[in-house]
Enzyme design. Sequence first.
Site, PDB file in Angstrom:
ATOM      1  N   ARG A  59       0.815  -1.215   0.000  1.00  0.00           N
ATOM      2  CA  ARG A  59       0.000   0.000   0.000  1.00  0.00           C
ATOM      3  C   ARG A  59       0.845   1.260   0.000  1.00  0.00           C
ATOM      4  NH1 ARG A  59      -4.370  -1.175   4.583  1.00  0.00           N
ATOM      5  NH2 ARG A  59      -3.863   0.996   4.887  1.00  0.00           N
ATOM      6  N   ASP A  60       2.141   1.123  -0.132  1.00  0.00           N
ATOM      7  CA  ASP A  60       3.018   2.293  -0.090  1.00  0.00           C
ATOM      8  C   ASP A  60       4.080   2.196  -1.180  1.00  0.00           C
ATOM      9  OD1 ASP A  60       3.820   4.750   0.913  1.00  0.00           O
ATOM     10  OD2 ASP A  60       5.132   3.875   2.430  1.00  0.00           O
ATOM     11  N   VAL A  61       3.626   1.965  -2.420  1.00  0.00           N
ATOM     12  CA  VAL A  61       4.562   1.874  -3.540  1.00  0.00           C
ATOM     13  C   VAL A  61       4.912   3.298  -3.968  1.00  0.00           C
ATOM     14  CG1 VAL A  61       4.924   1.039  -5.891  1.00  0.00           C
ATOM     15  CG2 VAL A  61       3.597  -0.333  -4.288  1.00  0.00           C
ATOM     16  N   ASN A  65      10.523   3.468  -1.874  1.00  0.00           N
ATOM     17  CA  ASN A  65      10.375   2.048  -1.537  1.00  0.00           C
ATOM     18  C   ASN A  65      10.636   1.119  -2.716  1.00  0.00           C
ATOM     19  OD1 ASN A  65       9.733   2.632   1.109  1.00  0.00           O
ATOM     20  ND2 ASN A  65       7.546   2.602   0.762  1.00  0.00           N
TER      21      ASN A  65
END
Length: 95
Positions: A59-61, A65
């Site tokens: 959920r944090d692309v 990252n």
Amino acid sequence: MKTEVGDQLGIYMEYVNPGSLQKFMQEHNGALTESVVRNFTRHILSGVVCLHSTETFPRDVKGANLLVDPSGIVKLAGFGVSKTVVTLFGMPHSY
């Protein structure tokens, strides 16, 4: 990779140099060729497909990252806010 020996847990992480996609883009002034963008996109989507096959949803692309190795392979990192979906009684639930 993790290993358990007795009551100790060892976690091993790969060091990816030069670092994040965000750093890579800063070093190249945001100018990437179409072939580089295509290659990076293919690697990112392959990683997301692999994660989805295990019912893990990142959920944090973001650039910070996504890690780029010297060969131009992009690896997904930063799973602190990933979700796993479990189906109970035919209804999806996440935790």
